[in-house]
Scaffold this active site. Structure first.
Site, PDB file in Angstrom:
ATOM      1  N   PHE A   1       0.816  -1.205   0.000  1.00  0.00           N
ATOM      2  CA  PHE A   1       0.000   0.000   0.000  1.00  0.00           C
ATOM      3  C   PHE A   1       0.858   1.267   0.000  1.00  0.00           C
ATOM      4  O   PHE A   1       1.066   1.894  -1.045  1.00  0.00           O
ATOM      5  CB  PHE A   1      -0.953  -0.029   1.194  1.00  0.00           C
ATOM      6  CG  PHE A   1      -1.895   1.144   1.272  1.00  0.00           C
ATOM      7  CD1 PHE A   1      -2.224   1.897   0.144  1.00  0.00           C
ATOM      8  CD2 PHE A   1      -2.470   1.491   2.485  1.00  0.00           C
ATOM      9  CE1 PHE A   1      -3.098   2.970   0.223  1.00  0.00           C
ATOM     10  CE2 PHE A   1      -3.346   2.567   2.570  1.00  0.00           C
ATOM     11  CZ  PHE A   1      -3.656   3.310   1.436  1.00  0.00           C
TER      12      PHE A   1
ATOM     13  N   GLN B   1       4.055   6.180   5.368  1.00  0.00           N
ATOM     14  CA  GLN B   1       3.648   7.545   5.756  1.00  0.00           C
ATOM     15  C   GLN B   1       4.610   8.132   6.782  1.00  0.00           C
ATOM     16  O   GLN B   1       5.125   7.432   7.654  1.00  0.00           O
ATOM     17  CB  GLN B   1       2.230   7.492   6.326  1.00  0.00           C
ATOM     18  CG  GLN B   1       1.604   8.842   6.623  1.00  0.00           C
ATOM     19  CD  GLN B   1       0.130   8.712   6.949  1.00  0.00           C
ATOM     20  OE1 GLN B   1      -0.537   7.804   6.470  1.00  0.00           O
ATOM     21  NE2 GLN B   1      -0.392   9.617   7.763  1.00  0.00           N
TER      22      GLN B   1
ATOM     23  N   LEU C   1      -7.638   6.568  -4.195  1.00  0.00           N
ATOM     24  CA  LEU C   1      -7.216   7.790  -3.515  1.00  0.00           C
ATOM     25  C   LEU C   1      -7.327   9.021  -4.417  1.00  0.00           C
ATOM     26  O   LEU C   1      -7.196  10.154  -3.940  1.00  0.00           O
ATOM     27  CB  LEU C   1      -5.770   7.653  -3.022  1.00  0.00           C
ATOM     28  CG  LEU C   1      -5.482   6.489  -2.065  1.00  0.00           C
ATOM     29  CD1 LEU C   1      -4.014   6.493  -1.660  1.00  0.00           C
ATOM     30  CD2 LEU C   1      -6.368   6.569  -0.833  1.00  0.00           C
TER      31      LEU C   1
END
Length: 606
Positions: free
Chosen positions: A500, A503, A562
């Site tokens: 994925f 971050q 997204l």
């Protein structure tokens, strides 16, 4: 960002051993992977080339030429190269839109017709116009109907208003037909089957007919039926639908229609019986969208936007007409939907591949397939040496709704992954006025103080990022000043999810902290051309619309759900191996790496 949609596993109930059921054998196509390897496989289109107006027609010749037509009556000839295409010649062929393009079976002759009551004939190999026919009627479609064994170059042109198909001798250049085929209703689609010297026609009532190219009668010698009542050639009329395209397979044994009810119907040529019907109606797609499982499900916002485009396309009479085409083996049918371009295995009746799904700003409609080997790559071995092995370069050419571009899919993703959005779209024509105005607006943006690239020095290595100050000036300004002030130094990659993203940018290290250089949140800068369509996309983290602070993330896969929700302001240009190393780190239940991985410092380039 939210996690990617997950498939929930159903709890199995313990109800005792079930009665053994005989295993149902699934059909298997021998050497299926060999056939698939001969088809385009890239998720994104590799290149696109401009026309002066919206492209509505595209055909592929066996002589390695591609020909495209647009609504302004222009034709363009392209030559296949070892990789990609090369522009050859441009014709202002018609006053009105190019309504139909037809290639001869050997790929040496091209015919075009338009509502300006004219038909043009071209020599493809020499890319030259050799004849012009002045018609006494408005043409609906045209098609060559001769084989190499026949002396006359017969060109069939259907009358849009009358139930007639006019046959011309293109070699003579005379505008008087040599024969007229009379049908029950005006013909809207026609296609020639060279292996059986038969012209297939479909009229406005949905009736299919066969016509011999020699005596213009039903070619009984090639068929297993004598009367149409024994066939399913009435299927479209029965369903009250009409075709937008008619295509014949390479071996001549089957043909397919893409119909106005969004169904693809495939017939066996000899028997006239339906082989397959694929329903791609909006109702069926809505049902698939509601299902939790399956790889065709899209984000609600993306799906809603695509449905709006479908409704707009249905109202546009000048939109490209969708078609369904066969691959060279005849085992696969290929067609475009709002979900992407589907390649369906006809033998096993299963979806084998889907491409172009991530291209959510283009609605591909009309297709043409090239599966040959360009002549420049064909080589012979010298005496005493083995022949040089060559590879095919399968290319899928696409027209898209309301687009003045020709799109090319191959087995290669866009060459410049960093700048794929602009680098793959070739500006071979003068840009439109709106494009020039957009470029002027970009030029006015103050970007001299904004970084154009950054190097994240992490504890596992360097990650180089290309930034987009012209597209996202405020976001890049926020990142630039934070980096200059040392804000990101020693901050953790606090959230890492394999498959994925990773971050960072939170001084608290738990995903709840951080603010912008202005002291609070700032608004999104969503740019349509900057999407989460590849690994290495650098995007702002947020807790909802217009809540950007200091946190950002780097994707490790394509994440189209997204799009429209997070501001893309950069791409990884070098150091994806470092990104992948961070991605593989072991994490706790909160997705935080067990061993700290930090940004040591950030170096900027202006």
């Amino acid at each position: 960002p939210p996690r990617p949609p997950m498939v929930e596993e159903e709890d199995e109930e313990d109800v005792g051993p079930p009665r053994p059921q005989p295993a149902k054998k699934r059909k298997v196509l021998d050497f299926e992977q060999v056939y698939l390897d001969a088809l385009p496989s890239a998720e994104m289109y590799e290149k696109s080339y401009m026309h002066r107006d919206n492209v509505t027609q595209v055909v592929v010749a066996k002589t390695d030429f591609f020909i495209t037509g647009s609504v302004d009556g222009h034709l363009k000839f392209w030559k296949k190269q070892s990789e990609g295409v090369e522009f050859v010649k441009h014709f202002r062929a018609h006053v009105g839109p190019v309504d139909s393009l037809a290639l001869s079976h050997d790929g040496t002759s091209l015919a075009s017709c338009s509502r300006d009551k004219s038909a043009k004939v071209f020599d493809v190999v020499n890319f030259d116009m050799v004849a012009m026919l002045r018609l006494q009627f408005v043409p609906a479609a045209c098609e060559w109907m001769y084989t190499s064994a026949q002396a006359q170059m017969k060109l069939a042109i259907a009358d849009k208003d009358e139930p007639k198909v006019h046959i011309f001798d293109a070699k003579s250049g005379k505008s008087e037909p040599i024969h007229v085929i009379k049908t029950s209703s005006p013909v809207i689609c026609l296609r020639f089957n060279p292996l059986f010297s038969t012209l297939l026609t479909v009229d406005s009532a949905g009736m299919l007919d066969y016509w011999s190219s020699q005596d213009y009668k039903l070619p009984l010698a090639h068929l297993s039926f004598k009367h149409k009542i024994d066939t399913q050639l009435y299927a479209m009329a029965k369903a009250k639908t009409t075709p937008t395209s008619l295509e014949v397979s390479e071996d001549g044994e089957q043909f397919a229609c893409y119909c106005t009810d969004r169904s693809i119907r495939i017939w066996k040529f000899r028997s006239g019986k339906l082989r397959r019907t694929y329903d791609e109606g909006l109702e069926q797609i809505n049902l698939l969208q509601k299902e939790e499982e399956g790889g065709l499900k899209m984000e609600a916002i993306d799906f809603g936007r695509r449905m709006a485009v479908e409704r707009e396309m249905e109202k546009d009479e000048e939109a490209p007409k969708p078609n369904a085409i066969f691959d060279e083996s005849g085992n696969f049918i290929i067609y475009a939907t709002l979900q992407g371009i589907k390649m369906v295995n006809i033998y096993t009746n299963r979806l084998a591949r889907i491409i172009g799904k991530v291209e959510n700003t283009e609605r591909f409609v009309r297709l043409a397939l090239y599966q040959g080997v360009p002549k420049c790559k064909r080589k012979r071995g010298a005496p005493g040496e083995g022949s040089v092995a060559v590879e095919k370069d399968p290319t899928l050419l696409c027209c898209a709704f309301n687009k003045h571009r020709l799109f090319l899919f191959s087995r290669r993703e866009p060459e410049d992954l960093v700048d794929a959005v602009t680098g793959r779209d070739v500006f071979n024509e003068k840009p439109r006025m709106e494009e020039l105005m957009a470029a002027e607006d970009v030029a006015l943006l103050p970007s001299s103080d904004l970084a154009r690239a950054a190097n994240l020095h992490t504890t596992l290595g360097d990650i180089y990022i290309k930034l987009y100050p012209e597209d996202c000036p405020k976001t890049v300004e926020n990142f630039t000043r934070h980096s200059k002030n040392g804000f990101y130094d020693s901050l953790l990659f606090h959230r890492v999810i394999k498959g994925f993203m990773l971050q960072t940018g939170d001084p608290l290290g738990d995903g709840t902290g951080g603010q912008s250089i202005w002291g609070g949140d700032f608004e999104d800068e969503i740019v349509k051309t900057l999407r989460h369509d590849r690994a290495g996309t650098v995007s702002m983290a947020n807790s909802g619309p217009n809540t950007n602070g200091s946190q950002f993330f780097i994707t490790t896969v394509v994440t189209p759900w997204l799009d429209g929700k997070h501001t893309v302001f950069g791409r990884v240009s070098k150091g994806m191996d470092v990104v992948q190393s961070i991605e593989k780190a072991k994490t706790d239940k909160g997705d935080k790496p067990l061993q700290d991985i930090k940004i040591v410092s950030v170096t900027l380039e202006f």
